[in-house]
Design an enzyme around this catalytic site. Sequence first.
Site, PDB file in Angstrom:
ATOM      1  N   CYS A  78       0.689  -1.190   0.034  1.00 27.42           N
ATOM      2  CA  CYS A  78       0.048   0.167   0.004  1.00 27.42           C
ATOM      3  C   CYS A  78       0.887   1.123   0.002  1.00 27.42           C
ATOM      4  O   CYS A  78       1.770   1.419   0.833  1.00 27.42           O
ATOM      5  CB  CYS A  78      -0.842  -0.046   1.121  1.00 27.42           C
ATOM      6  SG  CYS A  78      -1.979   1.298   1.334  1.00 27.42           S
ATOM      7  N   CYS A 123      -0.136   3.621   2.880  1.00 31.23           N
ATOM      8  CA  CYS A 123       0.485   3.116   4.089  1.00 31.23           C
ATOM      9  C   CYS A 123       2.049   3.588   4.254  1.00 31.23           C
ATOM     10  O   CYS A 123       2.432   3.885   5.480  1.00 31.23           O
ATOM     11  CB  CYS A 123       0.206   1.857   4.249  1.00 31.23           C
ATOM     12  SG  CYS A 123      -1.423   1.083   4.315  1.00 31.23           S
TER      13      CYS A 123
END
Length: 274
Positions: free
Chosen positions: A123, A126
């Site tokens: 991600c 993230c």
Amino acid sequence: MADVVNFSPSSPRNHSCISYSHRRSSSMPVFSSLRFNSSMESDGIGNKIVLQLEEKEPRKGYIQPVQGRNLQNKLRFSKSPRKWWEKRYEPNMKEITSAQDLVDSLRNAGDNLVILDFFSPSCGGCRSLHPKIIQFAETNKDVLFLQVNYEEHKSMCYTLNVHVLPFFRFYRGANGRLCSFSCTNATVKKFKDALAKHTTKRCSLGPAKGLEESELLALSANRDLFFNYVPKQKPISVSVEEQLRERPNLADTELLLPYTEDKHLAEQATEASI
């Protein structure tokens, strides 16, 4: 420079010679040639292989090794770089390893604020947000940051209804879950506001609640997690209909009137007149 390996037959009797030279460092000696001799003798499994080590004179430019020194060839493997979510771990940061670890960490947190950080190694949001999460953990020592790797605990995240990343849940004491939301590096103000709101000094009565009862039951029902949970016994509440049903039927019982002295005298007078 790369290593050089030469293979050539040395005799018609199944003898072969492998010459191996190491040219990376001038301080290293030349490796001797290796001869593999296949004899006709059998040991019940196959032909014996005899390894013969033959010394060679060092070439010009190489330094002769010190006599009596035990030289050994050792393979050196370079350490793999640390993963981005493992860099600069603060003491109040912890990576969850299982569903049981998650439940125990929330219950043992006491009255401290606990933040669940659901992330994925692939991600991009993230990864960009992670340095700021580390800064928040560094400036808020009393807050426990629990990181849940979505790729390693996908089944657990599905059970907890986590489908958007990065995702955060705030827990505290007997109040249990306080809030849950998703934010990125661009909307990090949402995380700051929630952190400022729930880090205020407070005292909640009772032990830490942790996950909701429905979530605990869902985790225990998931066969992939190997998590056991005994549901809490609910208090028995008797409905109004059950209470009326348990009462005796007044039509089948004799009504007893209160006993008085005047009623006793009236009964005696009636008996005397008869």
